[in-house]
Design a protein around this motif. Structure first.
Motif, PDB file in Angstrom:
ATOM      1  N   TYR A  59     101.256 -21.644  49.000  1.00  9.51           N
ATOM      2  CA  TYR A  59     102.510 -20.915  49.237  1.00  9.51           C
ATOM      3  C   TYR A  59     102.208 -19.431  49.423  1.00  9.51           C
ATOM      4  CZ  TYR A  59     107.379 -19.423  48.821  1.00  9.51           C
ATOM      5  OH  TYR A  59     108.614 -18.886  49.071  1.00  9.51           O
ATOM      6  N   SER A  60     101.308 -18.936  48.600  1.00 15.42           N
ATOM      7  CA  SER A  60     100.904 -17.531  48.713  1.00 15.42           C
ATOM      8  C   SER A  60     100.214 -17.285  50.055  1.00 15.42           C
ATOM      9  CB  SER A  60      99.966 -17.182  47.558  1.00 15.42           C
ATOM     10  OG  SER A  60      99.489 -15.871  47.684  1.00 15.42           O
ATOM     11  N   TYR A  61      99.316 -18.219  50.461  1.00 12.08           N
ATOM     12  CA  TYR A  61      98.594 -18.070  51.736  1.00 12.08           C
ATOM     13  C   TYR A  61      99.564 -18.082  52.913  1.00 12.08           C
ATOM     14  CZ  TYR A  61      95.801 -19.230  55.833  1.00 12.08           C
ATOM     15  OH  TYR A  61      95.246 -19.222  57.091  1.00 12.08           O
ATOM     16  N   TYR A  62     100.465 -19.071  52.927  1.00 11.40           N
ATOM     17  CA  TYR A  62     101.404 -19.192  54.041  1.00 11.40           C
ATOM     18  C   TYR A  62     102.375 -18.022  54.088  1.00 11.40           C
ATOM     19  CZ  TYR A  62      99.907 -23.867  55.398  1.00 11.40           C
ATOM     20  OH  TYR A  62      99.182 -24.934  55.859  1.00 11.40           O
ATOM     21  N   ASN A  63     102.749 -17.502  52.938  1.00 10.62           N
ATOM     22  CA  ASN A  63     103.610 -16.323  52.917  1.00 10.62           C
ATOM     23  C   ASN A  63     102.895 -15.117  53.509  1.00 10.62           C
ATOM     24  OD1 ASN A  63     106.218 -16.824  52.096  1.00 10.62           O
ATOM     25  ND2 ASN A  63     105.748 -16.789  49.927  1.00 10.62           N
ATOM     26  N   ASN A  64     101.619 -14.957  53.131  1.00 12.97           N
ATOM     27  CA  ASN A  64     100.822 -13.849  53.676  1.00 12.97           C
ATOM     28  C   ASN A  64     100.650 -14.000  55.181  1.00 12.97           C
ATOM     29  OD1 ASN A  64     100.508 -12.720  51.151  1.00 12.97           O
ATOM     30  ND2 ASN A  64      98.557 -13.730  50.749  1.00 12.97           N
ATOM     31  N   LEU A  65     100.438 -15.253  55.626  1.00 16.43           N
ATOM     32  CA  LEU A  65     100.301 -15.524  57.055  1.00 16.43           C
ATOM     33  C   LEU A  65     101.591 -15.168  57.788  1.00 16.43           C
ATOM     34  CD1 LEU A  65      98.631 -16.728  59.398  1.00 16.43           C
ATOM     35  CD2 LEU A  65      99.545 -18.978  58.778  1.00 16.43           C
ATOM     36  N   LEU A  66     102.719 -15.569  57.214  1.00 17.22           N
ATOM     37  CA  LEU A  66     104.015 -15.283  57.830  1.00 17.22           C
ATOM     38  C   LEU A  66     104.274 -13.781  57.885  1.00 17.22           C
ATOM     39  CD1 LEU A  66     106.614 -16.476  59.024  1.00 17.22           C
ATOM     40  CD2 LEU A  66     107.567 -16.531  56.714  1.00 17.22           C
ATOM     41  N   GLU A  67     103.916 -13.077  56.795  1.00 17.64           N
ATOM     42  CA  GLU A  67     104.095 -11.624  56.767  1.00 17.64           C
ATOM     43  C   GLU A  67     103.260 -10.951  57.867  1.00 17.64           C
ATOM     44  OE1 GLU A  67     103.240 -10.168  52.873  1.00 17.64           O
ATOM     45  OE2 GLU A  67     104.886 -11.285  51.938  1.00 17.64           O
ATOM     46  N   ARG A  68     102.035 -11.471  58.061  1.00 11.71           N
ATOM     47  CA  ARG A  68     101.175 -10.906  59.097  1.00 11.71           C
ATOM     48  C   ARG A  68     101.743 -11.182  60.487  1.00 11.71           C
ATOM     49  NH1 ARG A  68      98.635  -6.690  60.715  1.00 11.71           N
ATOM     50  NH2 ARG A  68      96.882  -7.093  62.119  1.00 11.71           N
ATOM     51  N   LYS A  69     102.277 -12.404  60.686  1.00 11.68           N
ATOM     52  CA  LYS A  69     102.909 -12.731  61.972  1.00 11.68           C
ATOM     53  C   LYS A  69     104.053 -11.770  62.265  1.00 11.68           C
ATOM     54  CE  LYS A  69     102.148 -17.762  61.812  1.00 11.68           C
ATOM     55  NZ  LYS A  69     102.835 -19.071  61.744  1.00 11.68           N
ATOM     56  N   GLU A  70     104.900 -11.562  61.251  1.00  7.38           N
ATOM     57  CA  GLU A  70     106.057 -10.676  61.424  1.00  7.38           C
ATOM     58  C   GLU A  70     105.616  -9.241  61.710  1.00  7.38           C
ATOM     59  OE1 GLU A  70     108.079 -11.424  57.776  1.00  7.38           O
ATOM     60  OE2 GLU A  70     109.165 -13.183  58.535  1.00  7.38           O
TER      61      GLU A  70
END
Length: 717
Positions: A59-70
């Motif tokens: 969840y932490s990894y995917y959140n970080n990935l999403l933040e980077r995408k944004e």
């Protein structure tokens, strides 16, 4: 909570979306992994600690990935270059490298050959070249771009080529295809460096090594990395560059009859050699290292878990024997509860020591054994270990002592003995004698003793100092916490070292509990709730894992959480049982005969909670380690000369690596069971067959008397 991330996470882990949501909600409420796994099974569908940790990590990894995408979408949009197609491509990425590849063309770059060429105004010329004109010449193309800074046609074309090379390098699609090609078709190649010093030939097998990127074993990646770091090896990824050039030529060159083809072909080669290949090689090696780290850390965690769960030898007086040559052997006696009784130093292995000195040392040890009724000698497995084993075996036989010995891993004992904790425990003892106490206590309660030591120093890992240290520490802390909470802790006898791994406790709350129990013996769990500084949330998270063994409430020595005491009490009432009879046959028989599903309805609870209550009532205060095999106790010694191929032996697994397992069969060095000798069927992971602490039967496969090495097998050929 992000629904997209939750759905992706559930899909990857193969569990329900509701399970992911529940776990994340419990984390938000301040719940810990051990608490969720043990006391919220009905909410999570009985997810275990590893699954719960994976939810948290991913969840932490995917959140970080999403933040980077944004962030990337925002940065490109601010430049006015964002299209719907590009935005959708970025949002569809599943890896950070994919996001960065798409962002690369829009990223503010440092000074490059291409950026300097653009400053010279040559970007339009590069675009004209990439239009692949059929008519004209380079002189005509470049004449409008010649000036004081760009004096010749050759200068103009060369600089425009730098721009083209960077365009090619920045193309996310090309990079992805090239990366996949190299990963599938490339080889990791290592060579010994000229004038390299590898006196022990540690890296001999890697002096001229070549293995497929796709299939290289993770431990070889780590070995090669270490050899490179120590300046013994040179490492690179080898692949067919011509195939990459051919691929790009086909994709990029629109018209093979154009007079600019040779220039573009050269730009493609320049892009590959100067920009793409070095970058992708770094990425692939980084990915290989990341995967190798992960597998090595997992192996270390599994080994550590089994070591910590080693069965304790309870109720015995132990003599800790820390071997040594010049500085002598340090001895320490501890009573049945691990309390220090006595210590001394003997020097039986000094060079040119007389027979009288040897006899004198034996008499000292004999007197200690008889004075304190020592049951077991725990011999450290370090320097002079086998000489010490021979010494003890002769001693037991010569004096007909009612005593056995065991070889114990002393890894980390010297680190503990010089630590602040050891000084606090034994302020009047010398460092060496503290080490002997640790070696003695390790067989009485391995868990309580080993938690005092940095897990990396315990000696059951592979390449533990080469892998990602942050991830290693997190994984090992998780493993220790998992084991401590699985076993449970006697709150009255627990050290601060073991309490720090109990669910929900912090340094501050540990100090509060410790200060309280130093003045008052805790007689029930409610006392802990009333200690100043222990909040309701802290109490909820920790109390099920803290045992009160001789208290006023029999439930307090079980793993039943106080929140479930009413259910447990109602169950006993329905069965007409008295908690005072908890260990009687009648009590156990009635509990074993109940229909769980039937009583779930009667008690208005769930199957998981009721099953756990019944299990705890049937085995109150049971240490799960007591169900494991006991360590091998010896009274005689084995010599390598005694071995023959095919001989059956009994041994203890000391360490498990990716290529096999090391087994203590009573020799100076452990024997190796190679992965190929674990089963007649294919074995993917040695930990599927053997674990640290296992007592096994094995067969001698090969004996090398010169090197003192023994190869073992789990089956007879």
């Amino acid at each position: 909570m992000n629904e997209l991330v939750i759905n992706e996470l559930a899909k990857e882990l193969g569990i329900k979306v509701s399970q992911v949501k529940t776990v994340l909600e419990l984390f938000e409420e301040g719940a810990t992994i051990p608490f969720i796994a043990r006391y919220r099974k009905e909410a999570t569908g009985a997810l275990d600690e590893n699954q719960i940790k994976s939810i948290n990590d991913l969840y932490s990894y995917y959140n970080n990935l999403l933040e980077r995408k944004e962030a990337v979408i925002r940065l490109i949009d601010e430049k006015g270059l964002l299209t719907d197609e590009l935005k959708n491509q970025i949002l569809a990425c599943t890896k950070l490298t994919e996001v960065e590849d798409l962002y690369r063309p829009y990223k503010d770059k440092k000074k490059t050959k291409a950026s300097e060429a653009i400053k010279l105004g040559l970007e339009p010329l590069a675009k004209m070249i990439m239009a692949f004109p059929k008519k004209g010449s380079f002189e005509e193309l470049s004449k409008n771009y010649l000036n004081e800074s760009v004096k010749t046609t050759e200068d103009a074309i060369a600089n425009a080529s730098y721009i083209i090379a960077e365009w090619i390098s920045d193309n996310a699609y090309y990079r992805k295809e090239i990366r996949n090609f190299i990963y599938k078709n490339g080889s990791v190649v290592s060579k010994i460096k000229k004038d390299a010093q590898d006196e022990k030939k540690t890296y001999e097998m890697y002096y001229d090594f070549n293995e497929s990127v796709k299939y290289i074993k993770h431990y070889r990646v780590l070995a090669i990395n270490r050899g490179e770091k120590e300046k013994i090896l040179t490492v690179n990824i080898d692949f067919n560059e011509e195939e990459v050039y051919a691929y790009l030529n086909k994709k990029i060159i629109k018209d093979s009859t154009s007079f600019v083809v040779k220039v573009v072909e050269d730009a493609i080669k320049d892009s590959c050699k100067r920009l793409i290949f070095p970058s992708i090689e770094r990425e692939i090696r980084s990915e290989l290292t990341e995967k190798a780290d992960k597998l090595a850390i997992e192996t270390f965690g599994v080994n550590l878990e089994h070591l910590l769960l080693t069965r304790p030898i309870k109720g015995m007086v132990v003599l800790g024997f820390d071997p040594g040559y010049v500085n002598g052997c340090k001895l320490a006696v501890v009573d049945k509860n691990g309390c220090y009784l006595d210590s001394c130093v003997i020097k039986p292995f000094l060079k040119n020591a007389s027979e009288a000195a040897l006899v004198g040392s034996k008499i000292i040890v004999k007197n200690l054994i008889e004075k304190y009724n020592v049951d077991i000698i725990s011999i450290g497995n370090g320097t002079a270990s086998r000489e010490s084993e021979s010494f003890c075996a002769e001693l037991i036989k010569e004096y007909n002592l009612n005593c056995k010995y065991v070889i114990t891993s002393e890894a980390g004992a010297s680190i503990y003995s010089a630590s602040k904790l050891a000084i606090e425990e034994f302020p009047d003892l010398e460092v060496e004698k503290r080490s002997a106490v640790s070696i003695a206590r390790r067989i009485q309660d391995p868990l309580s003793e080993l938690v005092k030591i940095d897990p990396k120093s315990i000696g059951v890992g592979e390449y533990q100092y080469d892998v990602n240290q942050k991830e290693l520490n997190e994984n090992l802390d998780f493993t220790v916490s998992k084991v401590v909470n699985e076993v449970g802790v006697n709150v009255n006898t627990a050290s601060k070292s073991i309490l720090k791994y109990v669910s929900g406790l912090t340094k501050t709350t540990i100090d509060k509990i410790y200060n309280y129990k130093e003045k008052n013996k805790i007689i029930d769990r409610d006392e802990i709730k009333n200690i100043k500084g222990i909040s309701d949330k802290v109490y909820e998270q920790c109390i099920g894992f803290l045992r009160v063994m001789d208290g006023t409430n029999a439930f307090d020595k079980t793993g039943i959480h106080p929140e479930s005491y009413p259910i447990a009490a109602n169950l006993l009432n329905l069965l007409d049982l008295d908690i005072k009879d908890i260990n009687t046959d009648e009590f156990k028989t009635k509990l074993q005969e109940i229909d769980i599903k039937n009583y779930v309805q009667k008690l208005n609870t769930d199957e998981y909670t009721l099953s756990d209550i019944v299990k705890e009532l049937l085995t109150p205060g049971l240490d799960p380690r007591d169900e494991l095999e006991a360590p091998i106790l010896k009274s005689d010694i084995l010599h390598i000369e005694d071995l023959n191929v095919g001989m059956e032996l009994e041994g203890t697994v000391r360490n498990v690596a990716s290529f096999g397992a090391f087994v203590d069969i009573g020799l100076h060095d452990d024997g190796l069971v190679h992965i190929s000798k674990m089963s007649k069927q294919f074995v993917k992971n040695p930990n599927d067959i053997l674990n640290v602490g296992d007592i096994i039967k094995c067969y001698v496969d090969k004996v090398d008397l010169v090197k003192g090495k023994v190869n073992l097998s789990l089956f007879k050929d």
